[in-house]
Design a protein around this motif. Sequence first.
Motif, short mmCIF file in Angstrom:
data_model
loop_
_atom_site.label_atom_id
_atom_site.label_comp_id
_atom_site.label_asym_id
_atom_site.label_seq_id
_atom_site.Cartn_x
_atom_site.Cartn_y
_atom_site.Cartn_z
N VAL A 46 -8.31 5.42 2.86
CA VAL A 46 -7.70 6.50 3.28
C VAL A 46 -7.04 6.14 4.66
O VAL A 46 -7.56 5.35 5.25
N CYS A 47 -6.39 7.08 5.23
CA CYS A 47 -5.99 7.06 6.67
C CYS A 47 -5.50 8.20 6.94
O CYS A 47 -5.23 9.24 6.12
N GLY A 48 -5.61 8.77 8.46
CA GLY A 48 -5.17 9.97 8.72
C GLY A 48 -6.26 10.52 9.93
O GLY A 48 -6.99 9.90 10.25
N LEU A 49 -5.82 11.91 10.02
CA LEU A 49 -6.40 12.79 11.04
C LEU A 49 -7.84 12.96 10.65
O LEU A 49 -8.04 13.58 9.60
N LEU A 50 -8.82 12.67 11.40
CA LEU A 50 -10.06 13.07 11.01
C LEU A 50 -10.36 14.77 11.43
O LEU A 50 -9.79 15.29 12.48
N ASP A 51 -11.23 15.47 10.63
CA ASP A 51 -11.22 16.71 10.70
C ASP A 51 -12.19 17.14 12.03
O ASP A 51 -12.93 16.30 12.25
N PRO A 52 -11.37 17.96 12.81
CA PRO A 52 -11.82 18.12 14.28
C PRO A 52 -13.12 18.56 14.35
O PRO A 52 -14.14 18.28 15.21
N ALA A 67 0.59 -1.39 0.07
CA ALA A 67 -0.10 0.15 -0.01
C ALA A 67 0.75 1.20 0.04
O ALA A 67 1.75 1.24 0.73
N THR A 68 0.63 2.03 -0.92
CA THR A 68 1.31 3.60 -0.85
C THR A 68 0.39 4.55 -0.35
O THR A 68 -1.10 4.44 -0.72
N LEU A 69 1.05 5.60 0.07
CA LEU A 69 0.20 6.89 0.63
C LEU A 69 0.53 7.96 -0.38
O LEU A 69 1.58 8.20 -0.81
N ALA A 70 -0.67 8.57 -0.77
CA ALA A 70 -0.52 9.71 -1.38
C ALA A 70 -1.33 10.98 -0.80
O ALA A 70 -2.33 10.65 -0.12
N PRO A 71 -0.97 12.17 -1.23
CA PRO A 71 -1.55 13.41 -0.34
C PRO A 71 -2.99 13.85 -0.61
O PRO A 71 -3.33 14.73 0.34
N LEU A 114 -11.04 14.56 6.09
CA LEU A 114 -9.60 14.37 6.91
C LEU A 114 -8.81 15.78 6.69
O LEU A 114 -8.91 16.56 6.01
N VAL A 115 -7.62 15.77 7.52
CA VAL A 115 -6.99 16.91 7.57
C VAL A 115 -5.88 16.76 6.85
O VAL A 115 -4.92 15.83 6.87
N ALA A 116 -5.88 17.57 5.62
CA ALA A 116 -4.90 17.39 4.51
C ALA A 116 -3.31 17.87 5.31
O ALA A 116 -3.27 18.68 5.97
N GLY A 117 -2.36 17.10 4.81
CA GLY A 117 -0.98 17.02 5.71
C GLY A 117 -0.81 16.27 6.57
O GLY A 117 0.37 15.92 6.86
N ARG A 118 -2.00 15.50 7.33
CA ARG A 118 -1.76 14.55 8.32
C ARG A 118 -2.64 13.40 7.88
O ARG A 118 -3.25 12.74 8.96
N ALA A 119 -2.91 13.20 6.65
CA ALA A 119 -3.86 12.25 6.00
C ALA A 119 -3.46 11.84 4.70
O ALA A 119 -2.70 12.57 4.00
N ALA A 120 -3.64 10.71 4.27
CA ALA A 120 -3.40 10.10 3.17
C ALA A 120 -4.46 9.32 2.24
O ALA A 120 -5.10 8.85 2.92
N ALA A 121 -4.33 9.44 0.92
CA ALA A 121 -5.18 8.20 0.34
C ALA A 121 -4.27 7.02 0.14
O ALA A 121 -2.97 7.30 -0.14
N VAL A 122 -5.01 6.13 0.43
CA VAL A 122 -4.22 4.62 0.01
C VAL A 122 -4.45 4.07 -1.05
O VAL A 122 -5.54 4.02 -1.78
N ALA A 123 -3.25 3.78 -1.72
CA ALA A 123 -3.54 3.19 -3.17
C ALA A 123 -2.73 1.89 -3.27
O ALA A 123 -1.43 1.67 -2.73
N VAL A 124 -3.28 0.91 -4.19
CA VAL A 124 -2.48 -0.21 -4.49
C VAL A 124 -2.26 -0.43 -5.86
O VAL A 124 -3.39 -0.34 -6.54
N ASP A 125 -1.31 -0.57 -6.38
CA ASP A 125 -0.84 -0.51 -7.97
C ASP A 125 -1.68 0.64 -8.49
O ASP A 125 -2.25 0.63 -9.72
N THR A 181 11.80 18.84 3.37
CA THR A 181 10.54 18.72 2.66
C THR A 181 10.75 17.52 1.70
O THR A 181 9.61 17.11 0.62
N LEU A 182 11.93 16.90 1.42
CA LEU A 182 12.21 15.98 0.62
C LEU A 182 11.39 14.83 1.03
O LEU A 182 11.75 14.37 2.30
N SER A 183 10.66 13.88 0.12
CA SER A 183 9.82 12.72 0.81
C SER A 183 10.91 11.69 1.14
O SER A 183 11.76 11.38 0.17
#
Lengths: 373, 696
Positions: free
Chosen positions: B557-563, B530-534, B540-551, B620-622
């Motif tokens: 998705v995973c990450g911080l729920l919008d408060p 699984a790879t994560l994309a922004p 979700l809170v952008a910057g602390r969450a990600a879309a989960v992709a396979v191939d 900032t380099l991933s």
Amino acid sequence: MPTLSELVVRIADDDAAFATALAAVDATPAAARATALDALKIAWVGRKSGRIADLMALLPTLPPADRKAFGQQVNALKQRVEQALAEREATVAATRRPAHAVDLTLPGRAPLLGHRHPLSLVREEVQQIFTRLGYQVLEGPEIEDDWHNFEALNMHADHPARDMQDTLYLNEPLHATPHAPWAAASSARARAPQPLTLLRTHTSAMQIRYMEQHDPPVRLVAIGPVYRRDNLDLTHTPMFHQCEGLVVGKGITLAHLKGTLLAMAEALFGAGTDVRFRPSFFPYTEPSAEVDVRCISCAGTGCAVCKHTGWLEILGSGMVHPAVFEAVGYDPAEVTGFAFGMGIERVAMLKWDVGDIRLFYENDLRFLEQFSV
Amino acid sequence: MKVLYSWLRDYVSVPDGPAELGRRLSLRGLALEGLEPVAAGPAPDDAVPVGDDAVIDFDVTANRPDCLSVVGIAREVAAVYGLPLRMPGPEAPGHLRTARMAGADAASFTVTLDAPDLCPRFAGAAAGVRVAPSPAWMQHRLQALGVRPISNVVDVTNYVMLELGQPMHAFDHARLAGDAIVVRQARPGETLVTLDGKTRTLAPPQLVVADRDRAAAIGGVMGGLDSEVKDTTSRIVLEAAWWRPRSIRATSKALGLKTEASTRFERGADPTGQARAIARALALLEILGAGAADGPLVDAVAIPHVAPAIALTHAHVEGLLGMPVPVEAVERILHALGFSADATGPGAWRVTVPGWRPDVTRPEDLIEEVGRHHGFEHLPATFPPVLQAPPPSDPRIARDAVARRVMLALGFSEAISFAFIEAAAAEPFAAGAAPIALANPLSETFAVMRPSVLPGVVDAVSHNRRHGRRDVRVFEIATAFAAAGERRSLAAAWTGAAGGDHWSGGRRDVDFFDIAGAVEQIGRAYGVAATLAPDVPPYLVAGRAAAVAVDGATVGVCGLLDPAVAERRGIPRADAADVFVLELALDALATAAPPGATRVTPLPRFPAVVRDLALLVDDTLSAQSLRDTIRKAGGDSLISVELFDRFDPKKGDGKVSLAFRLTFQAPDRTLLDDEVQHSLVRIHQVAVAEHGAVRR
Ligand SMILES: [Zn+2]
């Protein structure tokens, strides 16, 4: 010179005195208990001045014929005293540890393990039982059409039995195809997809889909959530879980159903569980029967759980109605079948003595943590 | 259906008391619903009441309209005990002459059946009456069964309904215009004030019993107020008709009017019982001194009932039940229940179904009768033969179990929530689409089908927080609903401590990398990377969450729920509760998984060389791009690149140190130090060239 009988009385007095002294030590605050115990030990089994030694010293004063009996009684007392002291010493010792050792009583570093939901546990148990009995286990679409949920099950639009199951309908029909295995009309008997209009009221809908696409023999259980327009109370929720079994073939009988349900009940509730059939009515079975198990909390003698009947109703069942076979394109002259439907919540409530069905849907960790992984 | 024990004994001399009777009938199809001991009341024979009586309440299943009567239940009792049933007389009183539709000349009124399909039979008779209260015994019986006594005439009609199951109605003859009664469909908008004082607006194909001018009753449902029997009534017309069940059902539903009569008609009254009911009612009027017939019975029959005949064989009986039932038992049971079984050969019958059993249409229905009265307790417990290996189970079951195992091992507890939720709870997760709404939800709380399984686990967090639990880890595997169809989803929420609290310290709250790690483990369990994309959805809170992709395909998705979303579900911002969530589409994940069994990689025969490499790069380099660079530059012998440290040496200078553990290994030889060194230099050079990295 004392007589043996006088000395026996003295032994008994000492016995009582020791019990009193021991109780006094037990009542001492924990911090002072070790010291008190040491003092008690010296007072009783001290080699020179202990009360046991004092008794022993009287031995030579007795006539030789009485000495053996006296010696035995003093020794018995000594053993009792020593054992009691040793137990107390072990308890006191357990609260201390050598300097180099870790405190074994501190909590270990236990990685967190999740807890299974009780409905998930019962569901898996039922799946295992029927897998063992040679059934395939199926799920099916939760949003259904009228045909699969009612019509094909001999519940026509004006059938009074539809009142038995208050249905939740969609605002607008859906034209989606149900989940893959049930989407394709792989058999000539399967019908063209209909608009999906309701939440299935029972997993029997799944059985219709299966029979439309597969020829007999059939041996399956369908498990999953079902929906009815029931208000929440101690025993009702508008969504609950059902497990329905279906066996179709040549010569399937009501007696086969009884054997199967007995096996299931024994697996779920323990060996020796009995079942009984009470005639009932369902539009999709004929004959129909409600099935009771012998009360698991009173073993049939009568209690509050079984309302003093000795039996607990757990499911509805019967022989598949010929109209159902006709609806799916089976020939009722060729095959017969049995079907049963059981509520997973009901079983879980009986198994773990859960008094309020709503607990299953609150997801309160204080409840869930009572079940293991 | 409530019955009075003493009333039941009018028709069958049952030897058992009420409790034992109830118990035995429960095992024969009439489930005991309640048993209320009552003092014995006045009896029809004027005997002094002695001892106790009881009201027995039976749960009558929808297929048994015949048991909505005392006689119907008595018939079951008689069959259970093998006793004779004494029917209440008179069967066909001599002074009642049947006047068929065509030649009703001697009667004072005629009956026309204008809707013969929905009301094929209507029996009536006129009688002169003296309206007064009915005797105590009748009032007592009616009250015991929950019917309010009104007057001798009305009570007689109700009594006959309870006794025989045939609802009746009495019209005040003086209030009927003309002498022609018509059963017809209501006219559009036709109104009638019913007995309960309410004005009912009717429409075809609802049926009315009408006089010359207007409707006098809603057929089979309720009579009209105007023609009701009053103290002043001196002449009545009695009605006993048969109404098509689906017609009554539709009318009753449309009007929201359920009566003792409609309940019986919609389940199916005896289509042959009308004349008998009239005769019984007239006999009772005479017995009570309340009146007498003053004309012949008018029995209008548009479509005569044809009793169904069913071919039954003994082999079929035993074959379906799977237990032996003697031929004599089959015949005895059918006979006791009112069926006539004519032998057509050895172990074969032609069974005629009595009118009160509309539920019996097939041999299987007869077999149920035989089976239940012979006794299901005699069924042996046998097993159906297994003739073939069962086909595979739904693949989702085993597949979901993988996700469940992983989540439990990661410390998440399993939740189960309702599939319908509040519209407001669904809204953030519906991706702009309208969720599937229910037409008749129980309440606004259960208005729409969840478009995602996340609302359930978020609510579970909220519930536990409100009950004093700071650390919550829950997951649910369930169906999410959208117009495109159903999909199976894994959702989880994690808030509070990242690990278990321990006295040795090290407590830390959950952060993005915990939830990302969970996603990684699930992917591993399914054999996918699984790879994560922004790009993330708005809940979700952008910057602390990600879309989960396979191939390259998004599976979750995973990450911080919008408060703000959390707060709306009752998780206050104030208690600084970061809620991290994940949701993965299990269908998509399983599709992405490589098919078939994974092959084991043989253990290496030559030793590996491990080197650590720390590089200072822009923060900032991933990590991913640096890792990719290292992989490319490392050559074939670099078999693993693991990031094991991230360190910010001079805070604020925008540089961060990433430390990698590099493993070199060749399948066919022991690597030389020089070779490894050469690779490291090349990796370093490329990292400098591409990312301006500085080796630390
Ligand atoms: Zn009990």
